[in-house]
Design a protein around this motif. Structure first.
Motif, PDB file in Angstrom:
ATOM      1  N   CYS A  16      -1.180 119.795  76.196  1.00  0.00           N
ATOM      2  CA  CYS A  16      -0.756 119.984  74.806  1.00  0.00           C
ATOM      3  C   CYS A  16      -1.930 120.283  73.883  1.00  0.00           C
ATOM      4  O   CYS A  16      -1.784 121.015  72.905  1.00  0.00           O
ATOM      5  CB  CYS A  16      -0.032 118.743  74.297  1.00  0.00           C
ATOM      6  N   CYS A  17      -3.091 119.711  74.166  1.00  0.00           N
ATOM      7  CA  CYS A  17      -4.214 119.822  73.234  1.00  0.00           C
ATOM      8  C   CYS A  17      -5.491 120.371  73.856  1.00  0.00           C
ATOM      9  O   CYS A  17      -6.139 121.234  73.275  1.00  0.00           O
ATOM     10  CB  CYS A  17      -4.504 118.460  72.594  1.00  0.00           C
ATOM     11  N   TRP A  46      -5.917 112.902  66.286  1.00  0.00           N
ATOM     12  CA  TRP A  46      -6.676 114.158  66.166  1.00  0.00           C
ATOM     13  C   TRP A  46      -7.619 114.134  64.968  1.00  0.00           C
ATOM     14  O   TRP A  46      -8.788 114.507  65.078  1.00  0.00           O
ATOM     15  CB  TRP A  46      -5.712 115.327  66.066  1.00  0.00           C
ATOM     16  N   THR A 155      -0.549 121.957  68.924  1.00  0.00           N
ATOM     17  CA  THR A 155      -0.274 120.712  69.645  1.00  0.00           C
ATOM     18  C   THR A 155       1.126 120.200  69.340  1.00  0.00           C
ATOM     19  O   THR A 155       1.845 119.748  70.238  1.00  0.00           O
ATOM     20  CB  THR A 155      -1.317 119.646  69.276  1.00  0.00           C
TER      21      THR A 155
END
Length: 337
Positions: A16-17, A46, A155
């Motif tokens: 996802c990131c 984040w 994300t």
């Protein structure tokens, strides 16, 4: 019946990131009762727990925009998602526009040291190219923060895909009716769609109701531009104006007019700690952030630096990030994100 929760693992979150620190921290907060809860936790991780190196690691997992060749460091699922996210761009591309993208990507990387990052879902090649040209003149620190915001948008979209997939698996395993699984997926798409629409409306200047915050409404960080690194150990004070006049009067003494709100010291990443409470609505008014620069740089020209800014009634739900870019003989600031 107990509410269903969805657990996510580190490997799934790397897809996802791209940042291992992000994946580790968010996996610790798992499981989540909803996509909305996961997104709130993801934003907190984040923006508050991932350092510069973690951001650069996430950026490096993306291919150059307009290219289908995945990054060598990309997770296989991430590479697959990247192709889908750029599908509109590929569908609208021409030989000329792809050539321009390649040239501008190279110029961008040479200037900033990381790939041009944009949430490409639904954007044409021409739109992406126009945004790249628009952002190219930015200062590196400004562009880094924009890239971090775009990374978060990507994300969030991927978290929605992950949750949708897991909801289907759970529904199949528990023999839930198909209608229930469909409704759960529609709810998740609605949440992420509303979140991204809200972000677009903010950029267009519209007033909307912001979601619950995961960080204080006023934050700062300090970068030492003479060294090209974060400035650690800088004392920071936050105050609000409560003097006899609505705002400080230029040329008049402001003694006793400033009321202390909070203080902290920057960490190794140059970020300040929590300067005020995490509240959804910040009090409008005149604020002052002061930095004890003489302690950090005793030989510098400025014994301290104060930045004064105003939060208006219409802005009380917004976030205010006021960084300091410092050298021994100069400083600058801007409103960040």
């Amino acid at each position: 019946m107990a509410a269903k929760t969805i657990a996510v693992g580190e490997d799934e979150l790397v897809a996802c990131c791209g940042s291992t620190r992000f994946a580790q921290e968010l996996a610790k907060a798992s499981p989540f009762s909803s996509l909305e809860e996961a997104i709130a936790a993801a934003r907190d991780v984040w923006f508050n727990k991932v350092d510069v190196n973690g951001c650069l690691q996430a950026f490096s997992a993306h291919p150059q925009i307009g290219q289908q060749t995945p990054s060598s460091s990309a997770h296989p699922t991430s590479a697959q998602w990247s192709k889908g996210e750029q599908s509109t761009a590929f569908a609208t591309a021409t030989t000329s526009s792809l050539q321009q993208l390649a040239e501008w990507n190279a110029r961008y990387y040479q200037k900033f040291g990381f790939v041009f990052l944009i949430c490409a879902s639904g954007r044409s090649t021409e739109e992406i190219l126009a945004e790249l040209k628009k952002r190219f003149p930015n200062r590196p620190i400004v562009e880094f923060e924009i890239a971090a915001q775009e990374q978060m948008k990507i994300t969030e979209l991927r978290l929605a895909k992950l949750f949708s997939s897991k909801a289907k698996e759970t529904s199949t395993g528990d023999h839930y009716p198909a209608a229930v699984a469909k409704k759960a997926e529609e709810d998740r798409v609605s949440i992420i769609g509303g979140h991204l629409t809200a972000a677009s409306e903010v950029s267009a200047g519209k007033t909307i109701q912001a979601p619950s915050r995961t960080r204080p409404p006023i934050t700062t960080h300090v970068l030492d531009v003479s060294r090209g690194s974060p400035a650690a150990g800088v004392e920071v004070y936050l105050e609000i104006w409560k003097g006899p006049h609505p705002r400080p009067v230029f040329g008049e003494s402001d003694a006793g007019g400033w009321v202390f709100q909070g203080s902290s010291t920057t960490d190794n990443d140059g970020r300040s700690g929590q300067l005020m409470s995490i509240v959804d609505v910040v009090n409008p008014g005149i604020y002052r952030i002061s930095f004890n620069t003489s302690k950090y740089c005793p030989t510098g020209f400025f014994p301290y630096v104060s930045i004064i800014f105003e939060i208006k009634e219409s802005q009380k739900r917004e976030h205010f990030h006021v960084p300091l870019l410092l050298s021994p003989f100069s400083f600058t600031t801007y409103r960040g994100s």
